[in-house]
Scaffold this active site. Sequence first.
Site, PDB file in Angstrom:
ATOM      1  N   GLY A  45       0.815  -1.202   0.000  1.00 47.07           N
ATOM      2  CA  GLY A  45       0.000   0.000   0.000  1.00 47.07           C
ATOM      3  C   GLY A  45       0.852   1.255   0.000  1.00 47.07           C
ATOM      4  N   GLY A  77       2.310   4.865   1.286  1.00 47.10           N
ATOM      5  CA  GLY A  77       2.641   5.470   2.561  1.00 47.10           C
ATOM      6  C   GLY A  77       4.048   5.149   3.028  1.00 47.10           C
ATOM      7  N   ASN A 101      -8.758   8.402   5.024  1.00 42.13           N
ATOM      8  CA  ASN A 101      -8.538   8.483   3.580  1.00 42.13           C
ATOM      9  C   ASN A 101      -9.518   7.621   2.799  1.00 42.13           C
ATOM     10  OD1 ASN A 101      -6.279  10.121   4.055  1.00 42.13           O
ATOM     11  ND2 ASN A 101      -4.910   8.364   4.152  1.00 42.13           N
ATOM     12  N   GLU A 145      -0.474  -1.628  -6.961  1.00 46.27           N
ATOM     13  CA  GLU A 145      -1.231  -0.516  -7.528  1.00 46.27           C
ATOM     14  C   GLU A 145      -0.373   0.743  -7.626  1.00 46.27           C
ATOM     15  OE1 GLU A 145      -4.620  -0.102  -5.007  1.00 46.27           O
ATOM     16  OE2 GLU A 145      -3.447   0.150  -3.190  1.00 46.27           O
TER      17      GLU A 145
END
Length: 502
Positions: free
Chosen positions: A268, A270, A383, A293
Amino acid sequence: MITERIRYAPLRDKVVSAEAAAAHIRDGMTIGMSGFTRAGEAKAVPMALAARAREAHARGEPLSICLITGASLGNDLDKQLAEAHVLSRRIPFQSDPALRRAINAGEVMFVDQHLSETVELLRTRQIGPVDVAVIEAVAITEQGGIVPTTSVGNSASFAILAEKVIVEINLSQPTLLEGLHDIYIPTRRPIRHPIPIVAPENRVGLPFIPVDPEKIAAVVVTTKLDSSANVEPPDDDTRAIAGHLIELLKHEVAVGRLSTQLQPLQAGIGTTANAVLHGLIDSPFHNLTMYSEVLQDSTFDLFDAGRLDFASGSSITLSRPKYEAVLPELARYKSRLVLRPQEISNHPEIIRRLGLIAINTALEFDLYGNINSTHVGGTHMMNGIGGSGDFARNAFLSVFITRSVAKEGRISAVVPMVSHVDHTEHDVDIVVTEQGLADLRGLAPRERAALIIRNCAHPDYRDALADYVARATPRGGQTPHLIEEALGWHAALRETGTMRRA
């Protein structure tokens, strides 16, 4: 330069200002805009739309839209649109503080969706339709195809499904991006063919978005750069998290469940996830691949370290130093990269087939392995779920990482019961904090609780968690809880500013 970038000659006559292009957007419309995690978003037209909305509202005239994107936008666009009160509804992900405040105040209706699902809902007319698509491009081909820039996201389906398309040609984006994309659109139900991706490096689509050029209503020329990602260097906590995870992967190799090439990786967005991937540089693993992604700084660090062979994603989202290092040298990486629509990068069929190792970030997790990724205190959106659910449910190995405490220790990330559930215990294999790792595979809830307390909770909270379990267990149940106390830690935080007991 315009001739080289707009190779379909009739469209050169449609080059207009951002303000003229934004005039195609009217009150009440549903707008699809390119952009995925601060990369590849249209930039000039939304800014012009925000300015027009402020003027319209000053005159007492309505101007608001439903905005659908791939994920978060850069260049403070969500902030500008929120503060101009042009957003009535926002789908499917965001990360801007100003928009977050408007969402939590109930001023903007935010629809939090799995990132693989948005275009499926549009395609089947369960939401939408898209009135206007605004897509950033590096070029338009001789046939009118749109070549995206640093992200694909939902841009392809927006352009295909929209009644009108506005294209922003960004001259600051290098032409080397052309050929990087693989645009594949699933066939329509009820007869849908399997998506023919059996390895991350497979290319199965087109290098551009196929659209009828007659739908392109306007072309705008821009030069604004993507926003940079906020990436902090690894610290003691993130290095510890990476170390725990690497030790687990070494064990998986030792017992024969993995090879030293592992399985394709997903992480992910971050700082924490980026730092964990960075930790693989000094690991014994090699010839790695990614099917993710977002391709972050760590992707290119792994390339440069000779650890990574290929990376598939939906966007390239980099810190400013990494952006300035990678984009001019894109030719060195191009043969080892591909960018896809997010419904393909996040597609459950492919995730399950490839057997991904998925690493995503939690806000908090509970004693039994349920994960909250989105809501602070169970009520306030942070988010959004993003793609984590797509990957967690279908991965070979589903990992969630977080620091064990936040806000100088006033908040424990390990709680008796999560205040909001995004990923149930059924979709979670491994939880990791800087304190340690809990492998939950094959464990019943009572066994999970003991392991999580011992390995993952911060020492300041272990005794309180153990006390909760000790008092809940005699009441029985497969998953013991003190229902009257289960969210007591969150209530204490709200009332006293800390989860710590006096």
